[in-house]
Design a protein around this motif. Structure first.
Motif, PDB file in Angstrom:
ATOM      1  N   ILE A 149      -1.872  18.339  43.358  1.00  0.00           N
ATOM      2  CA  ILE A 149      -0.827  19.321  43.056  1.00  0.00           C
ATOM      3  C   ILE A 149      -1.312  20.286  41.973  1.00  0.00           C
ATOM      4  N   SER A 150      -2.081  19.779  41.014  1.00  0.00           N
ATOM      5  CA  SER A 150      -2.559  20.619  39.903  1.00  0.00           C
ATOM      6  C   SER A 150      -3.476  21.738  40.383  1.00  0.00           C
ATOM      7  N   LEU A 151      -4.032  21.595  41.567  1.00  0.00           N
ATOM      8  CA  LEU A 151      -4.950  22.607  42.100  1.00  0.00           C
ATOM      9  C   LEU A 151      -4.229  23.712  42.873  1.00  0.00           C
ATOM     10  N   ARG A 152      -2.938  23.534  43.129  1.00  0.00           N
ATOM     11  CA  ARG A 152      -2.213  24.522  43.934  1.00  0.00           C
ATOM     12  C   ARG A 152      -2.082  25.875  43.242  1.00  0.00           C
ATOM     13  N   ARG A 153      -1.802  25.837  41.945  1.00  0.00           N
ATOM     14  CA  ARG A 153      -1.642  27.064  41.174  1.00  0.00           C
ATOM     15  C   ARG A 153      -2.207  26.821  39.773  1.00  0.00           C
ATOM     16  N   PRO A 154      -2.758  27.847  39.149  1.00  0.00           N
ATOM     17  CA  PRO A 154      -3.317  27.653  37.800  1.00  0.00           C
ATOM     18  C   PRO A 154      -2.310  27.074  36.801  1.00  0.00           C
ATOM     19  N   ARG A 155      -1.043  27.468  36.924  1.00  0.00           N
ATOM     20  CA  ARG A 155      -0.058  26.984  35.941  1.00  0.00           C
ATOM     21  C   ARG A 155       0.244  25.496  36.099  1.00  0.00           C
ATOM     22  N   GLN A 157      -2.120  23.222  36.413  1.00  0.00           N
ATOM     23  CA  GLN A 157      -3.293  22.460  35.977  1.00  0.00           C
ATOM     24  C   GLN A 157      -2.974  21.291  35.049  1.00  0.00           C
ATOM     25  N   PRO A 158      -2.035  21.448  34.093  1.00  0.00           N
ATOM     26  CA  PRO A 158      -1.748  20.330  33.182  1.00  0.00           C
ATOM     27  C   PRO A 158      -1.275  19.053  33.886  1.00  0.00           C
ATOM     28  N   LEU A 159      -0.785  19.167  35.109  1.00  0.00           N
ATOM     29  CA  LEU A 159      -0.345  17.964  35.828  1.00  0.00           C
ATOM     30  C   LEU A 159      -1.468  16.938  35.961  1.00  0.00           C
ATOM     31  N   ALA A 160      -2.690  17.411  36.062  1.00  0.00           N
ATOM     32  CA  ALA A 160      -3.829  16.501  36.212  1.00  0.00           C
ATOM     33  C   ALA A 160      -3.964  15.564  35.015  1.00  0.00           C
ATOM     34  N   ASP A 161      -3.454  15.983  33.856  1.00  0.00           N
ATOM     35  CA  ASP A 161      -3.552  15.152  32.649  1.00  0.00           C
ATOM     36  C   ASP A 161      -2.403  14.158  32.509  1.00  0.00           C
ATOM     37  N   CYS A 162      -1.382  14.298  33.334  1.00  0.00           N
ATOM     38  CA  CYS A 162      -0.205  13.423  33.198  1.00  0.00           C
ATOM     39  C   CYS A 162      -0.498  11.978  33.581  1.00  0.00           C
ATOM     40  N   GLY A 163      -1.452  11.777  34.491  1.00  0.00           N
ATOM     41  CA  GLY A 163      -1.763  10.421  34.936  1.00  0.00           C
ATOM     42  C   GLY A 163      -2.169   9.499  33.809  1.00  0.00           C
ATOM     43  N   ASP A 164      -2.885  10.031  32.815  1.00  0.00           N
ATOM     44  CA  ASP A 164      -3.306   9.210  31.680  1.00  0.00           C
ATOM     45  C   ASP A 164      -2.106   8.615  30.958  1.00  0.00           C
ATOM     46  N   TYR A 165      -1.064   9.417  30.792  1.00  0.00           N
ATOM     47  CA  TYR A 165       0.121   8.964  30.047  1.00  0.00           C
ATOM     48  C   TYR A 165       0.969   8.014  30.882  1.00  0.00           C
ATOM     49  N   LEU A 166       0.971   8.210  32.200  1.00  0.00           N
ATOM     50  CA  LEU A 166       1.693   7.279  33.067  1.00  0.00           C
ATOM     51  C   LEU A 166       1.085   5.880  32.960  1.00  0.00           C
ATOM     52  N   GLU A 167      -0.229   5.816  32.971  1.00  0.00           N
ATOM     53  CA  GLU A 167      -0.899   4.507  32.899  1.00  0.00           C
ATOM     54  C   GLU A 167      -0.823   3.911  31.493  1.00  0.00           C
ATOM     55  N   LYS A 168      -0.950   4.754  30.490  1.00  0.00           N
ATOM     56  CA  LYS A 168      -0.916   4.282  29.098  1.00  0.00           C
ATOM     57  C   LYS A 168       0.422   3.635  28.762  1.00  0.00           C
ATOM     58  N   HIS A 169       1.510   4.176  29.285  1.00  0.00           N
ATOM     59  CA  HIS A 169       2.861   3.690  28.953  1.00  0.00           C
ATOM     60  C   HIS A 169       3.525   3.023  30.167  1.00  0.00           C
ATOM     61  N   TYR A 170       2.705   2.419  31.005  1.00  0.00           N
ATOM     62  CA  TYR A 170       3.186   1.856  32.271  1.00  0.00           C
ATOM     63  C   TYR A 170       4.387   0.934  32.083  1.00  0.00           C
ATOM     64  N   ASP A 171       4.277  -0.017  31.173  1.00  0.00           N
ATOM     65  CA  ASP A 171       5.355  -1.002  30.994  1.00  0.00           C
ATOM     66  C   ASP A 171       6.654  -0.347  30.529  1.00  0.00           C
ATOM     67  N   SER A 172       6.547   0.655  29.677  1.00  0.00           N
ATOM     68  CA  SER A 172       7.748   1.349  29.203  1.00  0.00           C
ATOM     69  C   SER A 172       8.414   2.111  30.343  1.00  0.00           C
ATOM     70  N   PHE A 173       7.609   2.779  31.173  1.00  0.00           N
ATOM     71  CA  PHE A 173       8.167   3.500  32.317  1.00  0.00           C
ATOM     72  C   PHE A 173       8.797   2.534  33.321  1.00  0.00           C
ATOM     73  N   GLU A 174       8.165   1.384  33.508  1.00  0.00           N
ATOM     74  CA  GLU A 174       8.716   0.400  34.439  1.00  0.00           C
ATOM     75  C   GLU A 174      10.082  -0.094  33.955  1.00  0.00           C
ATOM     76  N   ALA A 175      10.198  -0.363  32.657  1.00  0.00           N
ATOM     77  CA  ALA A 175      11.482  -0.801  32.094  1.00  0.00           C
ATOM     78  C   ALA A 175      12.544   0.285  32.265  1.00  0.00           C
ATOM     79  N   LEU A 176      12.164   1.531  32.069  1.00  0.00           N
ATOM     80  CA  LEU A 176      13.112   2.634  32.264  1.00  0.00           C
ATOM     81  C   LEU A 176      13.521   2.746  33.728  1.00  0.00           C
ATOM     82  N   PHE A 177      12.584   2.517  34.635  1.00  0.00           N
ATOM     83  CA  PHE A 177      12.915   2.557  36.064  1.00  0.00           C
ATOM     84  C   PHE A 177      13.958   1.496  36.412  1.00  0.00           C
ATOM     85  N   PHE A 178      13.781   0.286  35.891  1.00  0.00           N
ATOM     86  CA  PHE A 178      14.718  -0.800  36.211  1.00  0.00           C
ATOM     87  C   PHE A 178      16.127  -0.495  35.712  1.00  0.00           C
ATOM     88  N   SER A 179      16.234   0.330  34.705  1.00  0.00           N
ATOM     89  CA  SER A 179      17.540   0.778  34.233  1.00  0.00           C
ATOM     90  C   SER A 179      18.031   1.983  35.036  1.00  0.00           C
TER      91      SER A 179
END
Length: 195
Positions: A149-155, A157-179
Motif C-alpha cells: 500500500i505504501s508504494l501506491r502514492r508517495p504520501r 510511504q510512512p505506512l511501510a514503517d507501521c509494521g515495526d510498531y505493530l510487532e513491537k506492541h503486539y500484546d497491547s494491540f491484542e488486548a485492545l482487540f479483545f475489548s
C-alpha cells in the motif's frame, strides 16, 4: 476494520456481503444506484467505520505509534484487527475461517450487476485469488500488505514503517482487540435492531 471484520460483522447483521466490500468504492448517497439490500449494506459498512474510529480502544492504540505515523496508524490498525480476528476466529464464529471465507466468496462473486466500479471488481478478484484474508493470520503478511500500500502514492510511504510498531506492541494491540471487537459486534447488533 478491514475486509475480514467487515464481512464477519455484515453476516452478524444479516447484511449483503458484497455491499460491505463495495462500500469503499461508492461515494455519496447510494440510493437509486443499487438495490435497497445493497444500500443498507453500504450504510452498515459506513456505520462500522465511523464507530470503530470513535472507540477508546482505537484512540489508545494510536498512541503506540510515534506522532509522525499517527495519521497512517488507522490503516495499519484496521489490518491488524483483521489479523487478530483471523487468529482468534474460533472465538467469534461457529464455522472455520476457511468455510466462512468459501461461503463469502461464493456470495460475493455471484453479485455482478452492471456498472460495478472497476476498482472494486479488481480488488475482490485479487483478494480471492491471493487468499488475502487467510494470509492475515501471519503478521509478516500484514507487514507485506502495508509495504505494498505504501508504494501506491508517495504520501502513503510512512505506512511501510507501521509494521515495526505493530510487532513491537503486539500484546497491547491484542488486548485492545479483545475489548474492541465484542463492543463492535454489540454495536452492529444494535444497528440491526433499528433497521
Amino acid at each position: 476494520m478491514n475486509y475480514l471484520a467487515h464481512l464477519h460483522l455484515a453476516e452478524l447483521a444479516n447484511s449483503h456481503l458484497a455491499a460491505n466490500l463495495l462500500a469503499d468504492f461508492v461515494r455519496g448517497k447510494p440510493e437509486g444506484r443499487f438495490s435497497s439490500e445493497v444500500v443498507q449494506g453500504i450504510y452498515l459498512h459506513r456505520f462500522i467505520d465511523g464507530q470503530v474510529d470513535s472507540t477508546q480502544q482505537v484512540k489508545a492504540a494510536k498512541q503506540y505509534f510515534p506522532p509522525s505515523l499517527r495519521r497512517f496508524s488507522g490503516i495499519a490498525l484496521d489490518m491488524f484487527w483483521d489479523h487478530f480476528l483471523a487468529v482468534h476466529w474460533h472465538q467469534y464464529h461457529d464455522k472455520t475461517l476457511n468455510n466462512f471465507l468459501h461461503h463469502a466468496e461464493l456470495q460475493i462473486t455471484q453479485y455482478h450487476p452492471p456498472h460495478l466500479p472497476e476498482r472494486y471488481v479488481k480488488l475482490q478478484q485479487m483478494m480471492w485469488q491471493g487468499r488475502w484474508l487467510e494470509s492475515y493470520q501471519q503478521t509478516e503478511n500484514i507487514r507485506f500488505a502495508l509495504q505494498r500500500i505504501s508504494l501506491r502514492r508517495p504520501r502513503f510511504q510512512p505506512l511501510a514503517d507501521c509494521g515495526d510498531y505493530l510487532e513491537k506492541h503486539y500484546d497491547s494491540f491484542e488486548a485492545l482487540f479483545f475489548s474492541l471487537y465484542p463492543e463492535m459486534m454489540n454495536r452492529v447488533l444494535e444497528w440491526k435492531k433499528k433497521r
